[in-house]
Design an enzyme around this catalytic site. Structure first.
Site, mmCIF file in Angstrom:
data_model
loop_
_atom_site.group_PDB
_atom_site.id
_atom_site.type_symbol
_atom_site.label_atom_id
_atom_site.label_comp_id
_atom_site.label_asym_id
_atom_site.label_seq_id
_atom_site.Cartn_x
_atom_site.Cartn_y
_atom_site.Cartn_z
ATOM 1 N N HIS A 148 0.813 -1.218 0.000
ATOM 2 C CA HIS A 148 0.000 0.000 0.000
ATOM 3 C C HIS A 148 0.850 1.274 0.000
ATOM 4 C CE1 HIS A 148 -3.424 -2.591 0.945
ATOM 5 N NE2 HIS A 148 -4.209 -1.557 0.741
ATOM 6 N N GLY A 149 2.166 1.135 0.189
ATOM 7 C CA GLY A 149 3.001 2.343 0.231
ATOM 8 C C GLY A 149 2.553 3.283 1.340
ATOM 9 N N GLY A 150 2.648 4.589 1.084
ATOM 10 C CA GLY A 150 2.365 5.600 2.108
ATOM 11 C C GLY A 150 0.944 5.552 2.638
ATOM 12 N N THR A 209 2.766 -17.748 24.035
ATOM 13 C CA THR A 209 3.577 -17.067 23.013
ATOM 14 C C THR A 209 4.147 -18.097 22.033
ATOM 15 O OG1 THR A 209 5.643 -17.248 24.273
ATOM 16 C CG2 THR A 209 4.297 -15.275 24.669
ATOM 17 N N GLU A 217 -2.665 -17.031 24.041
ATOM 18 C CA GLU A 217 -2.848 -18.491 24.119
ATOM 19 C C GLU A 217 -1.486 -19.206 24.119
ATOM 20 O OE1 GLU A 217 -6.263 -18.346 24.155
ATOM 21 O OE2 GLU A 217 -6.443 -20.375 24.906
HETATM 22 C C1 FAD Z 1 -4.865 -7.840 25.082
HETATM 23 C C2 FAD Z 1 -4.383 -9.208 25.415
HETATM 24 C C3 FAD Z 1 -5.306 -10.240 25.501
HETATM 25 C C4 FAD Z 1 -4.866 -11.526 25.777
HETATM 26 N N1 FAD Z 1 -5.779 -12.519 25.850
HETATM 27 C C5 FAD Z 1 -5.368 -13.773 26.074
HETATM 28 C C6 FAD Z 1 -6.297 -14.839 26.159
HETATM 29 O O1 FAD Z 1 -7.489 -14.642 26.034
HETATM 30 N N2 FAD Z 1 -5.824 -16.088 26.382
HETATM 31 C C7 FAD Z 1 -4.484 -16.321 26.528
HETATM 32 O O2 FAD Z 1 -4.104 -17.469 26.713
HETATM 33 N N3 FAD Z 1 -3.589 -15.332 26.459
HETATM 34 C C8 FAD Z 1 -3.988 -14.065 26.253
HETATM 35 N N4 FAD Z 1 -3.067 -13.067 26.199
HETATM 36 C C9 FAD Z 1 -1.641 -13.381 26.382
HETATM 37 C C10 FAD Z 1 -1.265 -13.478 27.866
HETATM 38 O O3 FAD Z 1 -1.939 -12.510 28.611
HETATM 39 C C11 FAD Z 1 0.253 -13.276 28.072
HETATM 40 O O4 FAD Z 1 0.652 -11.994 27.611
HETATM 41 C C12 FAD Z 1 1.063 -14.332 27.373
HETATM 42 O O5 FAD Z 1 0.706 -15.629 27.816
HETATM 43 C C13 FAD Z 1 2.571 -14.134 27.636
HETATM 44 O O6 FAD Z 1 2.813 -14.036 29.005
HETATM 45 P P1 FAD Z 1 3.592 -12.763 29.572
HETATM 46 O O7 FAD Z 1 2.972 -11.523 29.008
HETATM 47 O O8 FAD Z 1 3.630 -12.910 31.054
HETATM 48 O O9 FAD Z 1 5.027 -12.879 28.931
HETATM 49 P P2 FAD Z 1 6.315 -13.532 29.598
HETATM 50 O O10 FAD Z 1 5.991 -14.919 30.071
HETATM 51 O O11 FAD Z 1 6.916 -12.564 30.561
HETATM 52 O O12 FAD Z 1 7.253 -13.656 28.308
HETATM 53 C C14 FAD Z 1 8.071 -12.578 27.833
HETATM 54 C C15 FAD Z 1 8.941 -13.132 26.690
HETATM 55 O O13 FAD Z 1 9.779 -14.205 27.184
HETATM 56 C C16 FAD Z 1 9.517 -15.394 26.460
HETATM 57 N N5 FAD Z 1 9.577 -16.545 27.370
HETATM 58 C C17 FAD Z 1 9.000 -16.657 28.602
HETATM 59 N N6 FAD Z 1 9.292 -17.849 29.137
HETATM 60 C C18 FAD Z 1 10.053 -18.518 28.231
HETATM 61 C C19 FAD Z 1 10.650 -19.819 28.197
HETATM 62 N N7 FAD Z 1 10.488 -20.692 29.181
HETATM 63 N N8 FAD Z 1 11.382 -20.145 27.115
HETATM 64 C C20 FAD Z 1 11.525 -19.287 26.074
HETATM 65 N N9 FAD Z 1 10.974 -18.043 26.051
HETATM 66 C C21 FAD Z 1 10.245 -17.671 27.103
HETATM 67 C C22 FAD Z 1 8.119 -15.213 25.883
HETATM 68 O O14 FAD Z 1 7.915 -16.020 24.732
HETATM 69 C C23 FAD Z 1 8.124 -13.728 25.542
HETATM 70 O O15 FAD Z 1 8.810 -13.531 24.328
HETATM 71 C C24 FAD Z 1 -3.482 -11.778 25.957
HETATM 72 C C25 FAD Z 1 -2.565 -10.722 25.876
HETATM 73 C C26 FAD Z 1 -3.001 -9.458 25.622
HETATM 74 C C27 FAD Z 1 -1.969 -8.346 25.517
#
Ligand code: FAD
Length: 231
Positions: free
Chosen positions: A182-184, A209, A207
């Site tokens: 889409h560019g700009g 990461t 659900e």
């Molecule tokens: C608006 C919103 C809605 C959400 N709704 C849902 C939902 O309905 N259901 C749901 O399940 N989740 C939902 N989530 C996601 C959930 O809330 C968490 O953000 C997510 O599970 C990650 O946990 P954390 O934020 O504590 O990240 P952290 O656990 O602190 O992780 C930070 C980073 O470290 C990495 N990491 C952590 N531990 C390890 C490990 N052992 N090995 C390798 N890498 C690691 C992670 O991959 C990430 O990159 C939602 C998030 C948001 C922002």
């Protein structure tokens, strides 16, 4: 006093008596207090603006026996099973965002002219269109396959993880490529493509990461290999 973020540490509780409970809904929104459950501030987000996200605080909220979901002590099993469905759900949502971004990009590439022809006729754009469409189809098929196997009653921890991982990374990639096509104008709020670009990353995080998803997939495959050998 606990909050939603500190409360979410199921790993350490493995093997203990985990129960699922039905809690009152927080329809009153930010600032509401429901017998020990307080709905805190509304959190502003990058995308997913249509769904409100709030801080939840739990402090001495009591639940009655009638609020128990299923059988006592089987909460972890219910949670893991819900995660399988949840990951397929996220994969399907990711396919939806990817599809919308791809359709918008294809439409724009056919409409927008540079150097006397539609940008869709430039090879650089055609490469993007081919890669986007191929990945979109692969994501759709992985998601459909996981959903069908789950529907048939199979254990799909690995397949749901693969679908969620691939579809969400694909949605992020396709949304980015759609923005570039889409560019700009893609950077403005005049067209919906900027929204796809903001909505896609949540599928990578929610659900479980995608880093954790890779661990789930690898561990599931190793477990299946052990089980096959033991037979
Ligand atoms: C608006 C919103 C809605 C959400 N709704 C849902 C939902 O309905 N259901 C749901 O399940 N989740 C939902 N989530 C996601 C959930 O809330 C968490 O953000 C997510 O599970 C990650 O946990 P954390 O934020 O504590 O990240 P952290 O656990 O602190 O992780 C930070 C980073 O470290 C990495 N990491 C952590 N531990 C390890 C490990 N052992 N090995 C390798 N890498 C690691 C992670 O991959 C990430 O990159 C939602 C998030 C948001 C922002």
């Amino acid at each position: 006093m606990g909050d939603e973020r500190r409360a979410r540490r199921p790993g350490r509780a493995r093997g203990t008596d985990i129960r699922g409970h039905l809690l009152p809904d927080g329809r009153e929104g930010a600032g509401a207090a429901l017998g020990g459950i307080t709905v805190g501030r509304a959190i502003d987000k990058l995308g997913y603006k249509g769904v409100e996200t709030v801080d939840m605080h739990y402090d001495g909220h009591r639940v009655g026996a009638d609020a128990l979901l299923g059988d006592a002590g089987r909460g972890l099993g219910y949670l893991l099973s819900a995660l399988e469905v949840g990951r397929i759900n996220i994969a399907a949502r990711a396919v939806g965002v990817a599809r919308a971004a791809f359709d918008a990009a294809l439409r724009y590439a056919r409409d927008r002219h540079t150097f006397g022809r539609p940008i869709a006729e430039h090879q650089a754009i055609q490469m993007k269109i081919a890669d986007m469409a191929t990945k979109l189809e692969a994501a759709r098929l992985l998601t459909r396959s996981a959903a069908e196997r789950r529907q048939a009653g199979e254990r799909v921890d690995v397949e749901a993880g693969m679908a969620k991982l691939f579809a969400s990374e694909t949605a992020f990639e396709i949304a980015t490529e759609a923005l570039r096509i889409h560019g700009g104008v893609g950077y403005t709020t005049d067209l919906p493509v900027e929204r796809y670009y903001r909505d896609a990353p949540l599928m990578i995080i929610g659900e479980g990461t995608n880093e954790i998803q890779r661990l789930v997939i690898a561990r599931g495959l190793l477990k299946r290999a052990e089980e096959t050998e033991a037979r």
